[in-house]
Scaffold this motif. Sequence first.
Motif, short mmCIF file in Angstrom:
data_model
loop_
_atom_site.label_atom_id
_atom_site.label_comp_id
_atom_site.label_asym_id
_atom_site.label_seq_id
_atom_site.Cartn_x
_atom_site.Cartn_y
_atom_site.Cartn_z
N ILE A 116 -8.09 22.76 45.66
CA ILE A 116 -6.44 22.52 45.70
C ILE A 116 -5.84 23.98 45.70
N LEU A 117 -6.52 25.34 45.28
CA LEU A 117 -6.14 26.57 45.53
C LEU A 117 -5.81 26.65 46.81
N CYS A 118 -6.67 26.33 47.77
CA CYS A 118 -6.53 26.71 49.06
C CYS A 118 -5.23 26.17 49.93
N HIS A 119 -4.40 25.19 49.35
CA HIS A 119 -3.41 24.53 49.80
C HIS A 119 -1.97 24.67 48.89
N GLY A 120 -0.80 24.54 49.36
CA GLY A 120 0.20 24.40 48.63
C GLY A 120 0.66 25.57 47.98
N GLN A 121 1.75 25.20 47.04
CA GLN A 121 2.29 26.56 46.12
C GLN A 121 1.41 26.39 44.95
N VAL A 122 0.97 27.63 44.73
CA VAL A 122 0.30 27.91 43.65
C VAL A 122 0.82 29.21 42.98
N SER A 123 0.87 28.99 41.49
CA SER A 123 1.29 30.01 40.83
C SER A 123 0.37 30.56 39.72
N PHE A 124 0.36 31.81 39.42
CA PHE A 124 -0.86 32.35 38.46
C PHE A 124 0.14 32.91 37.16
N GLY A 125 -0.77 33.15 35.84
CA GLY A 125 -0.13 33.84 34.95
C GLY A 125 -1.27 33.91 33.74
N VAL A 126 -0.83 34.40 32.84
CA VAL A 126 -1.62 34.63 31.66
C VAL A 126 -0.76 34.04 30.34
N ASN A 127 -1.79 33.90 29.41
CA ASN A 127 -1.09 33.12 28.00
C ASN A 127 -1.80 33.43 26.87
N ALA A 128 -1.20 33.54 25.84
CA ALA A 128 -1.86 33.49 24.77
C ALA A 128 -1.43 32.51 23.49
N SER A 129 -2.17 31.92 22.72
CA SER A 129 -2.03 30.78 21.88
C SER A 129 -2.68 30.92 20.45
N ILE A 130 -2.18 30.31 19.55
CA ILE A 130 -2.54 29.83 18.25
C ILE A 130 -3.19 28.67 18.16
N THR A 131 -4.40 28.46 17.74
CA THR A 131 -4.95 27.25 17.69
C THR A 131 -5.35 26.88 16.00
N SER A 132 -5.11 25.53 15.65
CA SER A 132 -5.34 25.21 14.73
C SER A 132 -6.48 23.83 14.74
N SER A 133 -7.73 24.11 14.47
CA SER A 133 -8.71 22.92 14.85
C SER A 133 -9.44 22.70 13.72
N THR A 134 -9.90 21.26 13.60
CA THR A 134 -11.01 20.73 12.74
C THR A 134 -12.04 19.69 13.31
N LEU A 135 -12.73 19.03 12.32
CA LEU A 135 -13.40 18.03 13.12
C LEU A 135 -13.14 16.47 12.37
N SER A 136 -13.32 15.52 13.08
CA SER A 136 -13.19 14.17 12.60
C SER A 136 -13.84 14.00 11.30
N GLU A 137 -13.43 14.40 10.35
CA GLU A 137 -14.03 14.18 8.78
C GLU A 137 -12.96 14.41 7.92
N ASN A 138 -12.82 13.46 6.97
CA ASN A 138 -11.81 13.30 6.29
C ASN A 138 -11.63 14.59 5.16
N PHE A 139 -12.81 15.10 4.85
CA PHE A 139 -12.90 16.29 3.92
C PHE A 139 -12.78 17.55 4.45
N ALA A 140 -12.61 17.48 6.00
CA ALA A 140 -12.80 19.10 6.76
C ALA A 140 -11.26 19.53 6.61
N ASN A 141 -11.25 20.76 6.51
CA ASN A 141 -10.07 21.46 6.67
C ASN A 141 -9.78 22.22 8.01
N SER A 142 -8.42 22.44 8.23
CA SER A 142 -8.43 23.01 9.59
C SER A 142 -8.59 24.62 9.64
N LYS A 143 -8.84 25.16 10.65
CA LYS A 143 -9.26 26.59 10.61
C LYS A 143 -8.34 27.17 11.84
#
Length: 224
Positions: free
Chosen positions: A16-43
């Motif tokens: 896809i990068l070889c065709h059409g209009q492509v733009s690049f950039g940088v990013n930074a994010s905060i994540t909040s993650s956990t697992l599919s367990e009722n007693f698990a807390n997010s990190k």
Amino acid sequence: MRKSILCVILGCFFSILCHGQVSFGVNASITSSTLSENFANSKTGIQIGVLCNYELNEDLTLLSGLGYVVKGVNGLWSDLNYSQQLKMFDVQLSYLELPLSIGYKIPIGNNIRLIPNVGIFLSYGLHGHSEIKSINFEAEEVFRFADNSWNPFKDEKFNDWAQTTVTAFESWDYGVRSGLNIEAGNIICHGAYDLGFNKVWNGYGKMGNALKSRSLIIGIGYKF
């Protein structure tokens, strides 16, 4: 099989990068993650990476990139209960992640547009850190076991806890992503929710649950 899927996705991405209009950039994010367990807390974790967007037409855009992301989970309870002490398992996982989403462009002002999007993500585990905590309800204290830290992508056996083995996390994770971007000129504010499909951890002790990842991402980026 998973490596073949990754190769196909990467092949489509770079073609896809070889065709059409492509733009690049940088990013930074905060994540909040956990697992599919009722007693698990997010990190809380972070994500940093590069963006690559391809304008399919006036209405649709392809959103992708490559990032380093820190996920994990707090408070996975074990079934090991000795002398009023309950063991708690905390995990930090670092991945190389490739998202791929289709977004619909909605102009809302001068050089400002909303881009709701849906797609997939593919992650490969690089390294991590995990530890066991213990909660003493009688003393109302929480303390860590100094010698019980290990790489969660490898099995770990504790002979002093009835020969308990903490099974390794899967290196590969994949699933679906839904998100919303707000572009104002070169500035991009983005949010997304990842729902993992792979069973990244099989539990330990009598839990035996096959757990899947869940992640919320909020961040900002700059498009060149």
